[in-house]
Design an enzyme around this catalytic site. Structure first.
Site, PDB file in Angstrom:
ATOM      1  CB  THR A   1       4.166 -86.265 -13.831  1.00 45.82           C
ATOM      2  OG1 THR A   1       4.162 -85.904 -14.237  1.00 45.82           O
ATOM      3  CG2 THR A   1       6.078 -85.859 -13.419  1.00 45.82           C
TER       4      THR A   1
ATOM      5  N   GLY B   1     -10.609 -84.165 -12.155  1.00 43.76           N
ATOM      6  CA  GLY B   1      -9.658 -83.138 -12.769  1.00 43.76           C
ATOM      7  C   GLY B   1      -9.187 -82.447 -11.875  1.00 43.76           C
TER       8      GLY B   1
ATOM      9  N   GLY C   1       9.423 -73.206 -42.540  1.00 39.67           N
ATOM     10  CA  GLY C   1       9.421 -73.762 -42.553  1.00 39.67           C
ATOM     11  C   GLY C   1      10.567 -74.505 -42.213  1.00 39.67           C
TER      12      GLY C   1
ATOM     13  CD  GLU D   1       1.628 -79.079 -10.046  1.00 40.00           C
ATOM     14  OE1 GLU D   1       0.357 -79.301 -10.128  1.00 40.00           O
ATOM     15  OE2 GLU D   1       2.091 -78.997 -10.587  1.00 40.00           O
TER      16      GLU D   1
END
Length: 382
Positions: A160, A133, A341, A364
């Site tokens: 993607t 990567g 919450g 990126e």
């Protein structure tokens, strides 16, 4: 969206206004449903293409809109404010078009770019691999020349638009080891042997397909080589410099959405007889969130203006991506805290913003890589 924009022209103001109108009409009403179903909003991208918003930073001669990068990034921010998946899709598509637009031949640009920049075809960017990567120069996907074609074999990861893209900017090894043996190929999405795998189950961005792509003896015509043979790594890195600004803009838009939702909630929610925004501890938290977002926006636009002026912007892009995405992570975390919450349940969007912000620190180039880039420039006295 409480942002005062200073844009360079009336035309730029019209472009950003158009993006805002489309985002309000087409994105905001759909995001919750599409995210819940995990469906990619392909038709929304076609709408943006028809409106001229998918080729904003590229020249009109190639089918783009010829807008400065600082305008393009503010459009991305408007889109991300409503639906970060769509903004990221535009950023990735722009990234995938970069090799052809900047290193393609006249014939390649004339043949492919008008359709790409009009949004008729959607792009993907194939650089990352399962074992590589951050160390992109070690990629192992091979492209072997056989006559007038390349035979491609290997696997790309975390892509993607995998399976929905019409084309991919593919980086593969055509020469020896290291950065000097990498080339760029423009590959059709329906090429035989190009095999998208099952989409990853992700923390967020559910409506954006991310998957591995296996290249099994994919034959690519040699005239789809973009740039020089073995010269693809420079193209990949230049594309990422520009792409980092897109991700920074996405982060700013997402953070602004989280802040605005938190402020509105804090103004309406009463405890101990008054709105909780009146309590100093919470009011100061919101003030810090707003200040960080404003700083991230200006750093991002500063880097864009350097790019528009033709000046070196790599360090500024790394700084913008680092600061903006770290800001988005911090702001969305604090927005959940402001809602208490309610911030932890999906009835309110801040829990989705929190999940979406995390990936922006990774794509990126991780933020650790951005720090490495910046530190190396400092070591060189730049």
């Amino acid at each position: 969206m409480t942002v005062q924009r200073i844009l360079p022209s009336e035309e730029a103001e019209a472009v950003v206004d158009l993006a805002r109108q489309i985002a309000d009409a087409e994105l905001a009403p759909r995001v919750a449903d599409f995210e819940a179903r995990g469906e990619f909003p392909r038709e929304v991208l076609r709408t943006l293409g028809r409106a001229g918003l998918l080729g904003l930073p590229y020249p009109e001669a190639d089918g783009g809109a010829g807008q400065p990068y600082e305008v393009y990034l503010q459009v991305l921010e408007e889109l991300a404010y409503r639906w970060v998946v769509v903004a990221e899709a535009v950023s990735v598509h722009t990234l995938a078009c970069f090799p052809l637009a900047t290193a393609g031949t006249d014939r390649q640009r004339d043949t492919y770019l008008p359709q790409l920049l009009a949004g008729d075809l959607l792009g993907g960017y194939c650089l990352t691999e399962p074992a590589g990567g951050s160390d992109a120069a070690s990629l192992s996907t091979s492209a072997v020349r056989e006559g007038d074609r390349f035979r491609v074999n290997g696997t790309k990861a975390f892509i993607t638009h995998a399976g929905v893209a019409d084309f991919y900017a593919l980086f593969a090894r055509t020469g020896g080891p290291g950065a000097g043996g990498v080339s760029c190929l423009h590959v059709p999405g329906d090429a035989p042997g190009l095999l998208p795998q099952r989409p990853e189950d992700k923390m967020g961005l559910n409506s954006s397909p991310t998957a591995q792509i296996v290249f099994d003896d994919v034959m690519v015509d040699a005239d789809r080589l973009v740039g020089e043979l073995d010269g693809g790594f420079r193209i990949a890195m230049a594309a990422l410099d520009a792409g980092r600004l897109g991700i920074a803009a996405c982060a700013v838009g997402l953070a602004q959405a989280a802040l605005d939702h938190a402020v509105e909630y804090a103004r309406q929610r009463e405890q101990f007889g008054r709105p909780i925004i009146d309590f100093q501890g919470l009011g100061f938290l919101l003030a810090d969130m707003a200040t960080s977002i404003a700083a991230a926006r200006e750093l991002t636009l500063y880097a864009a203006r350097l790019k528009d002026a033709g000046r070196p912007f790599s360090t500024a892009a790394a700084q913008a991506k680092l600061f903006a995405t770290d800001t988005a992570m911090r702001v969305t975390t604090d927005a959940v805290q402001v809602l208490g919450g309610y911030g932890y349940v999906s009835d309110y969007p801040v829990e989705r913003y929190f999940r979406e912000a995390k990936v922006l620190q990774i794509v990126e180039g991780t933020n650790q890589i951005q720090r490495l880039v910046i530190a190396r420039r400092l070591a060189k006295g730049e």
